[in-house]
Design a protein around this motif. Structure first.
Motif, PDB file in Angstrom:
ATOM      1  N   SER A 116       0.804  -1.230   0.000  1.00  0.00           N
ATOM      2  CA  SER A 116       0.000   0.000   0.000  1.00  0.00           C
ATOM      3  C   SER A 116       0.831   1.272   0.000  1.00  0.00           C
ATOM      4  O   SER A 116       0.324   2.335  -0.358  1.00  0.00           O
ATOM      5  CB  SER A 116      -0.928   0.019   1.220  1.00  0.00           C
ATOM      6  N   GLY A 117       2.081   1.197   0.446  1.00  0.00           N
ATOM      7  CA  GLY A 117       2.936   2.367   0.500  1.00  0.00           C
ATOM      8  C   GLY A 117       2.714   3.260   1.706  1.00  0.00           C
ATOM      9  O   GLY A 117       3.423   4.249   1.887  1.00  0.00           O
ATOM     10  N   LYS A 118       1.753   2.931   2.555  1.00  0.00           N
ATOM     11  CA  LYS A 118       1.415   3.839   3.654  1.00  0.00           C
ATOM     12  C   LYS A 118       2.523   3.919   4.694  1.00  0.00           C
ATOM     13  O   LYS A 118       3.356   3.006   4.829  1.00  0.00           O
ATOM     14  CB  LYS A 118       0.108   3.417   4.318  1.00  0.00           C
ATOM     15  N   ALA A 119       2.545   5.035   5.426  1.00  0.00           N
ATOM     16  CA  ALA A 119       3.496   5.187   6.523  1.00  0.00           C
ATOM     17  C   ALA A 119       3.293   4.064   7.530  1.00  0.00           C
ATOM     18  O   ALA A 119       2.172   3.607   7.767  1.00  0.00           O
ATOM     19  CB  ALA A 119       3.305   6.550   7.193  1.00  0.00           C
ATOM     20  N   ARG A 120       4.375   3.641   8.153  1.00  0.00           N
ATOM     21  CA  ARG A 120       4.313   2.476   9.035  1.00  0.00           C
ATOM     22  C   ARG A 120       3.352   2.697  10.200  1.00  0.00           C
ATOM     23  O   ARG A 120       2.653   1.775  10.622  1.00  0.00           O
ATOM     24  CB  ARG A 120       5.718   2.134   9.553  1.00  0.00           C
ATOM     25  N   LYS A 121       3.295   3.926  10.715  1.00  0.00           N
ATOM     26  CA  LYS A 121       2.391   4.165  11.843  1.00  0.00           C
ATOM     27  C   LYS A 121       0.933   3.998  11.421  1.00  0.00           C
ATOM     28  O   LYS A 121       0.092   3.625  12.246  1.00  0.00           O
ATOM     29  CB  LYS A 121       2.637   5.536  12.451  1.00  0.00           C
ATOM     30  N   HIS A 122       0.618   4.255  10.174  1.00  0.00           N
ATOM     31  CA  HIS A 122      -0.742   4.048   9.706  1.00  0.00           C
ATOM     32  C   HIS A 122      -1.010   2.566   9.457  1.00  0.00           C
ATOM     33  O   HIS A 122      -2.145   2.106   9.614  1.00  0.00           O
ATOM     34  CB  HIS A 122      -1.007   4.874   8.449  1.00  0.00           C
ATOM     35  N   GLY A 123       0.020   1.814   9.097  1.00  0.00           N
ATOM     36  CA  GLY A 123      -0.122   0.366   9.056  1.00  0.00           C
ATOM     37  C   GLY A 123      -0.390  -0.195  10.435  1.00  0.00           C
ATOM     38  O   GLY A 123      -1.176  -1.143  10.588  1.00  0.00           O
ATOM     39  N   PHE A 124       0.247   0.408  11.453  1.00  0.00           N
ATOM     40  CA  PHE A 124       0.009  -0.076  12.815  1.00  0.00           C
ATOM     41  C   PHE A 124      -1.425   0.191  13.253  1.00  0.00           C
ATOM     42  O   PHE A 124      -1.987  -0.570  14.039  1.00  0.00           O
ATOM     43  CB  PHE A 124       0.991   0.571  13.797  1.00  0.00           C
ATOM     44  N   GLU A 125      -2.040   1.285  12.771  1.00  0.00           N
ATOM     45  CA  GLU A 125      -3.458   1.502  13.055  1.00  0.00           C
ATOM     46  C   GLU A 125      -4.279   0.307  12.588  1.00  0.00           C
ATOM     47  O   GLU A 125      -5.208  -0.139  13.279  1.00  0.00           O
ATOM     48  CB  GLU A 125      -3.955   2.767  12.342  1.00  0.00           C
ATOM     49  N   GLU A 126      -3.954  -0.190  11.405  1.00  0.00           N
ATOM     50  CA  GLU A 126      -4.670  -1.361  10.878  1.00  0.00           C
ATOM     51  C   GLU A 126      -4.462  -2.571  11.761  1.00  0.00           C
ATOM     52  O   GLU A 126      -5.406  -3.275  12.137  1.00  0.00           O
ATOM     53  CB  GLU A 126      -4.153  -1.706   9.486  1.00  0.00           C
ATOM     54  N   LEU A 127      -3.198  -2.830  12.064  1.00  0.00           N
ATOM     55  CA  LEU A 127      -2.868  -4.022  12.845  1.00  0.00           C
ATOM     56  C   LEU A 127      -3.538  -3.993  14.208  1.00  0.00           C
ATOM     57  O   LEU A 127      -4.115  -4.990  14.660  1.00  0.00           O
ATOM     58  CB  LEU A 127      -1.346  -4.105  12.980  1.00  0.00           C
ATOM     59  N   SER A 128      -3.495  -2.849  14.870  1.00  0.00           N
ATOM     60  CA  SER A 128      -4.108  -2.763  16.199  1.00  0.00           C
ATOM     61  C   SER A 128      -5.623  -2.899  16.109  1.00  0.00           C
ATOM     62  O   SER A 128      -6.253  -3.484  16.996  1.00  0.00           O
ATOM     63  CB  SER A 128      -3.716  -1.451  16.881  1.00  0.00           C
ATOM     64  N   HIS A 129      -6.228  -2.390  15.028  1.00  0.00           N
ATOM     65  CA  HIS A 129      -7.677  -2.532  14.865  1.00  0.00           C
ATOM     66  C   HIS A 129      -8.055  -3.994  14.677  1.00  0.00           C
ATOM     67  O   HIS A 129      -9.085  -4.446  15.195  1.00  0.00           O
ATOM     68  CB  HIS A 129      -8.159  -1.692  13.682  1.00  0.00           C
ATOM     69  N   VAL A 130      -7.252  -4.742  13.954  1.00  0.00           N
ATOM     70  CA  VAL A 130      -7.524  -6.169  13.788  1.00  0.00           C
ATOM     71  C   VAL A 130      -7.434  -6.881  15.137  1.00  0.00           C
ATOM     72  O   VAL A 130      -8.294  -7.711  15.484  1.00  0.00           O
ATOM     73  CB  VAL A 130      -6.553  -6.792  12.770  1.00  0.00           C
ATOM     74  N   ALA A 131      -6.395  -6.569  15.915  1.00  0.00           N
ATOM     75  CA  ALA A 131      -6.260  -7.201  17.233  1.00  0.00           C
ATOM     76  C   ALA A 131      -7.433  -6.835  18.138  1.00  0.00           C
ATOM     77  O   ALA A 131      -7.995  -7.698  18.833  1.00  0.00           O
ATOM     78  CB  ALA A 131      -4.935  -6.791  17.869  1.00  0.00           C
ATOM     79  N   LEU A 132      -7.810  -5.560  18.152  1.00  0.00           N
ATOM     80  CA  LEU A 132      -8.957  -5.124  18.950  1.00  0.00           C
ATOM     81  C   LEU A 132     -10.227  -5.874  18.549  1.00  0.00           C
ATOM     82  O   LEU A 132     -11.001  -6.328  19.397  1.00  0.00           O
ATOM     83  CB  LEU A 132      -9.184  -3.628  18.760  1.00  0.00           C
ATOM     84  N   THR A 133     -10.442  -6.001  17.241  1.00  0.00           N
ATOM     85  CA  THR A 133     -11.649  -6.660  16.755  1.00  0.00           C
ATOM     86  C   THR A 133     -11.661  -8.133  17.131  1.00  0.00           C
ATOM     87  O   THR A 133     -12.705  -8.672  17.557  1.00  0.00           O
ATOM     88  CB  THR A 133     -11.747  -6.502  15.224  1.00  0.00           C
ATOM     89  N   ALA A 134     -10.518  -8.796  16.976  1.00  0.00           N
ATOM     90  CA  ALA A 134     -10.443 -10.213  17.325  1.00  0.00           C
ATOM     91  C   ALA A 134     -10.746 -10.427  18.806  1.00  0.00           C
ATOM     92  O   ALA A 134     -11.526 -11.322  19.183  1.00  0.00           O
ATOM     93  CB  ALA A 134      -9.054 -10.757  16.976  1.00  0.00           C
TER      94      ALA A 134
END
Length: 536
Positions: A116-134
């Motif tokens: 996606s090319g996104k900044a790493r901190k914005h990738g971490f937003e995704e990762l943390s949202h997945v963990a929160l949802t799980a």
């Protein structure tokens, strides 16, 4: 290089100019192993390039109609066993997945960045949202899905049980802008509710979705329960709509209408999160520094390629000049870059098409009289598809960016004198996804929020308060979509509601020779009595 003359096991070289300084947890050479998870036998492949370098990243095998049908056959067989497992056992798999996502975050973040090319901190937003949802659905699924007792026709004599029955196989069509969380987070509640999933991720971000599927299998989810197919949306997406028991889609309003039509023809349900032209209101009592900081994140996270990001800002006249000065200053201070390292505030756009759309909107606005306060240029020196974070003033209705979704790092700022006028302007247009209000008076801001025609409204935050609070339902109004993700609504959408009525002692009909007229009189007296007793 075409998809047909490329070696599917070879990926493009790293660009030394953008080579990360640290050892990578995910190298592009790993891509070929992930693609083996695809249900794809067409013999064709498509090249996907990294927005970081413009170089080929992988060759993705393409699925055909037969592959989609096979994916559904496998998923239905697996679901027949999965649904018999206790909900607690299904939830345990989500908790193991939660831990794997956190443990393997470097690998996940590297791949999100490559695709996606996104900044790493914005990738971490995704990762943390997945963990929160799980974690959320693992902990709450039993509560959301347990059989409920409801009042019956005759108190104590009529028992009503409401069951939540899984639909079967859920089809998910996910976009490229948040390739990990939008590929995984919508499917996790479907799994724990007892369904199987067939997913078609966007062509640009198939690998991230495949890594998510791999982590699910490592967490104990049967492999056939989560099928991944790849290919053009009009073909593969249409095949999913034609076979799924429920469809979840995130993307454009135009495509959402097509999917809704296909689901309507089959009388199956769907949830659609679609476009937005999201507003922020900065009221006269706002904390200017906090509002300016929040506006940067709201407007430029993931280079503005976020369904709930801000594209319109309405600022009270009393604070307009101070706010815009601070907003521009904070935007100018952003660190721009196209690497996998931490430290960048914004990365590139995902593709040449997206760059052209953003550039066209800005050029059109400038040509018609808008003023660029900062930004406004492509930056090929940083990455092939990089565009500077851009703030516009003087945008008017004849400009493309006034009402159409840009989906890039461009925001228009408007002055207002009257709050009622600001609310009316914020509600203009066909969309209604996300809004934000900055004010130091919480009760007043929440009262104004009820007047904003958006599915989510954040106070003193751009989008994170609602997006990250996974117990709160999230979705759009008007042309921004149907249905809700997150919360009880986010799991119950994947179930059919079944009412079971058990009648005891008396039948719901005349008894002991009673005439129909006499029965009607008895029922009339009962209805009046129940009203007096305050019963529903």
């Amino acid at each position: 290089m075409s998809a047909h003359d490329a070696d599917p096991t070879v990926t493009g070289p790293h660009d030394p100019e953008h080579e990360p300084s640290a050892t990578l947890a995910f190298e592009p050479e790993h891509a070929a192993l992930l693609t083996q998870r695809l249900v794809a036998t067409s013999g064709e492949s498509a090249v996907v390039s990294s927005p970081l370098t413009g170089q080929p990243l992988a060759h993705i095998p393409q699925s055909n109609d037969g592959d989609v049908a096979e994916a559904f056959r496998r998923a239905r067989r697996a679901q027949a066993d999965w649904v018999r497992r206790p909900v607690g056992e299904r939830a345990e798999a989500l908790l193991r997945f939660h831990d794997l996502v956190l443990d393997r975050q470097d690998e996940v973040l590297d791949l999100i960045g490559w695709e996606s090319g996104k900044a790493r901190k914005h990738g971490f937003e995704e990762l943390s949202h997945v963990a929160l949802t799980a974690r959320y659905y693992a902990r709450t699924a039993a509560r959301h899905l347990r059989t409920e007792r409801r009042p019956g026709l005759f108190p104590s004599l009529t028992r009503i049980d409401v069951n939540y029955v899984p639909k079967g196989v859920v089809g998910i069509i996910s976009p490229w802008n948040y390739p990990f969380t939008l590929a995984m987070s919508d499917g996790l509640p479907a799994l724990v509710a007892g369904n199987a999933v067939v997913i078609k991720p966007d062509a640009q971000t198939v690998l991230t979705a495949l890594l998510g599927a791999q982590l699910l299998e490592e967490a104990g989810v049967p492999r056939d329960l989560w099928q991944v197919v790849a290919g053009p949306g009009p073909e593969v997406g249409s095949a999913i709509v034609g076979l799924a028991d429920y469809v979840c889609f995130t993307g454009s309003t135009a495509t959402g209408r097509i999917i809704a039509t296909g689901c309507a023809e089959r009388l199956v349900g769907c949830s659609l999160e679609l476009g937005g032209k999201n507003p922020i209101l900065v009221l006269r009592d706002a904390d200017i520094e906090r509002a300016a900081e929040g506006a940067v994140r709201a407007s430029f996270s993931n280079a503005g390629q976020l369904c709930v990001s801000t594209e319109r800002m309405f600022v009270a006249d009393q604070v307009y000049d101070r706010f815009v000065d601070r907003f521009v200053a904070r935007t100018d201070a952003m660190t721009l870059g196209a690497t996998l390292d931490w430290g960048n505030d914004m990365g590139p756009l995902i593709s040449a098409d997206q760059l052209e759309r953003v550039r066209a909107h800005v050029d059109d606005a400038v040509a018609k009289g808008a003023v660029v306060r900062t930004g406004g240029r492509a930056r090929p020196d940083l990455a092939p598809y990089f565009f500077e974070p851009t703030i516009l003033e003087g945008v008017t209705p004849e400009m493309s960016c006034f009402g159409a979704e840009t989906f890039g790092p461009v925001v228009s700022v408007y002055r207002f004198h009257d709050e009622a006028d600001a609310v009316a302007r914020a509600n203009e247009g066909e969309y209604g996804l996300n809004g934000s209000i900055y004010s130091q008076d919480g009760p007043r801001a929440r009262a104004i929020a009820r007047e904003i025609t958006c599915g989510t409204v954040n106070i003193n935050e751009g989008y994170g308060a609602t997006f990250g609070s996974v117990d709160a339902p999230m979705g759009g109004m008007r042309q921004s979509g149907l249905g809700r993700r997150q919360g009880a609504e986010g799991i119950r959408r994947y179930t059919d509601i079944q009412s079971v009525g058990t009648q005891r002692l008396v039948r719901i009909a005349p008894m002991m020779g009673m005439s129909d007229a006499a029965f009607a009189k008895v029922m009339t007296s009962s209805l009046r009595a129940m009203k007096k007793l305050g019963r529903a």
